[in-house]
Scaffold this active site. Structure first.
Site, short mmCIF file in Angstrom:
data_model
loop_
_atom_site.label_atom_id
_atom_site.label_comp_id
_atom_site.label_asym_id
_atom_site.label_seq_id
_atom_site.Cartn_x
_atom_site.Cartn_y
_atom_site.Cartn_z
N HIS A 134 -1.47 -1.84 3.31
CA HIS A 134 -1.93 -1.90 1.92
C HIS A 134 -3.34 -1.31 1.78
O HIS A 134 -3.60 -0.44 0.93
CB HIS A 134 -1.92 -3.35 1.45
N GLU A 135 -4.24 -1.75 2.64
CA GLU A 135 -5.63 -1.32 2.52
C GLU A 135 -5.84 0.11 3.01
O GLU A 135 -6.74 0.81 2.52
CB GLU A 135 -6.55 -2.28 3.28
N HIS A 138 -5.38 2.36 0.14
CA HIS A 138 -6.61 2.44 -0.65
C HIS A 138 -7.62 3.37 0.02
O HIS A 138 -8.29 4.17 -0.65
CB HIS A 138 -7.23 1.05 -0.81
#
Length: 254
Positions: A134-135, A138
């Site tokens: 997920h990160e 980003h």
């Protein structure tokens, strides 16, 4: 991926962009060790065993991070995609295990270009792999697509992409109330919107309506942007190794 940066105004006519400049977007209440702050222990929680084991948690977290980077196909794909896009990642510099507010499992600090794994809430290797994926999305958006977290549309877009590519199986969506057996077609999109909305509300400290409006503005474009994975990862499938095996087709350094 480029999101149009338009200045929005609240009901009083004040610029939201100006307000955000004075807002603590990172949320020191969520990540108390950020910006040089120290985690405050509670003697009561220490006596109950809920605190006082930070060193053990940190060692376990770092071990699981290292294992994911060395063994997980999807994390190795993200590492290769970041490197090939000119976004060097050093696990000692760009990934940090820290104590967080228990309601979060991780975060991405764009100011320091650093992924935070919440050692007190992301306990298992599977959880840490999910947080890393997920990160890292980003991080990829920040490096390659010039993500600006102060722009609510940018934030909505990267949260849509992260939820779209790494989360939202049918059963998970069903359990959190975003779908039913009668609307299977919209299940995944509903789950993505739900997860993105929660993140936008937490980071920008805005109402549900403001977050949903931002998500709707960018949803179609960002939902269809599958880079760098190339597919939506389904639970209990071979999607992760397949995505890794296809990485070289996109020019990623595998």
């Amino acid at each position: 991926m480029t999101v149009k940066n338009e200045e929005k105004r609240d009901e009083s006519g004040n610029s939201q962009e100006a307000a955000l400049n004075n807002e603590d977007l990172w949320g020191s209440d969520m990540y108390p060790e950020r910006r040089g702050k120290k985690f405050q222990h509670s003697w009561f929680k220490i006596l109950l065993g809920a605190q006082g084991r930070e060193s053990i948690d940190k060692n376990r977290c770092e071990h699981n991070v290292y294992k994911c980077i060395k063994e997980s196909p999807i994390i190795k794909l993200m590492m290769g995609a970041l490197r090939s896009s000119g976004c060097e990642i050093d696990i000692r510099r760009h990934i940090s295990c820290e104590v967080c507010n228990p309601i979060v499992t991780g975060g991405y600090d764009s100011e320091f270009n650093q992924i935070i794994i919440c050692q007190n809430s992301a306990h298992s290797e599977d959880m840490i792999r999910g947080v890393l994926l997920h990160e890292m999305i980003h991080m990829f958006d920040y490096c390659r697509n010039k993500l600006d977290v102060k722009n609510i549309d940018h934030l909505a877009c990267t949260e849509i992409r992260a939820a779209n590519l790494g989360h939202c199986s049918f059963m998970g969506s069903l359990l959190q109330g975003d779908s039913s057996f009668t609307n299977i077609k919209a299940t995944h999109q509903n789950c993505v919107k739900h997860k993105a909305r929660l993140s936008v509300m937490a980071v920008h400290k805005v109402s549900k309506e403001v977050a949903e409006a931002a998500i709707e503005r960018v949803f179609t474009k960002c939902y269809n942007d599958l880079e760098p994975i190339g597919r939506r990862i389904r639970r209990n499938s071979f999607d992760m190794p397949r995505a890794y095996a296809e990485g070289y087709l996109y020019g990623y350094d595998m």
